[in-house]
Design an enzyme around this catalytic site. Sequence first.
Site, PDB file in Angstrom:
ATOM      1  CG  ASP A 113      12.862  -3.576  -1.025  1.00  0.00           C
ATOM      2  OD1 ASP A 113      12.779  -3.668   0.221  1.00  0.00           O
ATOM      3  OD2 ASP A 113      11.860  -3.522  -1.768  1.00  0.00           O
ATOM      4  CG  ASP A 115       8.104  -7.808   1.351  1.00  0.00           C
ATOM      5  OD1 ASP A 115       7.830  -8.967   0.997  1.00  0.00           O
ATOM      6  OD2 ASP A 115       8.328  -7.495   2.536  1.00  0.00           O
TER       7      ASP A 115
END
Length: 259
Positions: A113, A115
């Site tokens: 991922d 953010d």
Amino acid sequence: MVSKTKKKASTKSIKDINRRRWRRKTPIKNVVAASSAVLSSIHRRISKLLTKLGLTRLSSSNRKRNSYKILKKSAHFNFQQQDTVCKTLLFEDSVENSLLPPSISNRKTIFLDLDETLVHSKTSPPPEKFDFVVRPVIDGEPMDFYVRKRPGIDELLEALALKYEVVVFTAALKEYASLVVDRLDRNGFISHRLYRDSCRNVDGKLVKDLGFVGRDLKKVVIVDDNPVSFSNQPANAILIKPFVDDACDRELWEIERLF
């Protein structure tokens, strides 16, 4: 005796005549002749392949001058179509509509991922500490994002790329996320990128469904701070603590040690 000799000579086959001509040639001429025959065979095979694909057709007049023909630009043929043709030729067993191109190695795949996992981004006003700024245009409006890198990110990407296929899978918009990944991955450790348009909308929530990535789920892991993201494949996930601005954060060091 003369007539008998002439009769015997006349019964020689074409193969015999060609064999005698071959022996009369010098070694250099023999090599040239063999190379020419091989090139002619390759040329014929390529011509047949291109004709089947409908990309081009070599004319007899061009054959005399050149052994190739430059493909003309066409509104109906672009590089994306060319990539599709290449993938079809190389990977006939690939899964249709998969999010990633077929893998050409036996490496396992790690999805990261973006953010709050690798970085934390904030819009104006700027925070006290940040590593770089990206200025994407979103909905026609330029915006400033102040990005702070999570401690250990550079070492993690380099270490993972040695053994694994590394893919960034984010629910963020491509306009913003692509600029951030460009800054993070100066050395090309990340193999592929997936953005919001690759997520599935499940009851109004964005889910990163690993069933559509075109990889064996037995060889796939996703690292994410949001459990909703991997709700379809929780057994393939590693939940990581969200990152904001903690300079003493050690999560990525632990992930590196784990792999």
